[in-house]
Motif scaffolding. Structure first.
Motif, PDB file in Angstrom:
ATOM      1  N   GLU A  88       0.830  -1.205   0.000  1.00 39.45           N
ATOM      2  CA  GLU A  88       0.000   0.000   0.000  1.00 39.45           C
ATOM      3  C   GLU A  88       0.865   1.256   0.000  1.00 39.45           C
ATOM      4  OE1 GLU A  88      -3.499   1.887  -0.381  1.00 39.45           O
ATOM      5  OE2 GLU A  88      -3.268  -0.283  -0.297  1.00 39.45           O
ATOM      6  N   LYS A 123       1.981   1.883  -3.519  1.00 41.48           N
ATOM      7  CA  LYS A 123       0.860   2.382  -4.313  1.00 41.48           C
ATOM      8  C   LYS A 123       0.608   3.860  -4.023  1.00 41.48           C
ATOM      9  CE  LYS A 123      -3.845   1.113  -5.512  1.00 41.48           C
ATOM     10  NZ  LYS A 123      -4.946   0.185  -5.267  1.00 41.48           N
ATOM     11  N   SER A 124       0.668   4.250  -2.747  1.00 34.73           N
ATOM     12  CA  SER A 124       0.473   5.653  -2.383  1.00 34.73           C
ATOM     13  C   SER A 124       1.583   6.527  -2.948  1.00 34.73           C
ATOM     14  CB  SER A 124       0.434   5.799  -0.856  1.00 34.73           C
ATOM     15  OG  SER A 124      -0.663   5.119  -0.333  1.00 34.73           O
TER      16      SER A 124
END
Length: 108
Positions: free
Chosen positions: A39, A42-43
């Protein structure tokens, strides 16, 4: 369909704006952040895409200012006659060497 009879500087300004708009949309839509491992990755990918689009739009704004200045500097000058008629002359020194850029009425 006939194209409008705009000045060359107007066409350059419109072309620049369209190019920047296409580039910003393509840059924002081309992020492949879905296949990132975590995550956090992805951020970071999405933040990088946002920063890239912001840089493109900032470059587009500075180019818009540049082309706008050229557009304003290349406008034809309007000179008013005594009876109220308007003569559009781009170079006043051609009409009268004493008037070159000082304003005033042009004898037609």
């Amino acid at each position: 369909m006939r194209l409008p009879r705009w000045r060359k500087a107007t066409w350059a300004l419109v072309a620049w704006c369209v190019l920047i708009l296409i580039w910003a949309i393509a840059g924002g839509a081309s992020n492949n952040c879905g296949d990132q491992a975590t995550e956090l990755n992805k951020s970071a990918c999405q933040a990088g895409t946002g920063i890239g689009v912001a840089i493109i739009l900032l470059l587009g704004f500075f180019g818009f200012l540049f082309f706008s200045l050229i557009w304003f500097m290349s406008r034809p000058k309007k000179v008013f006659h005594k009876e109220g008629y308007v003569a559009v002359i781009s170079n006043l020194s051609v009409v009268s060497p004493t008037m070159g850029g000082h304003g005033g009425a042009v004898e037609i």
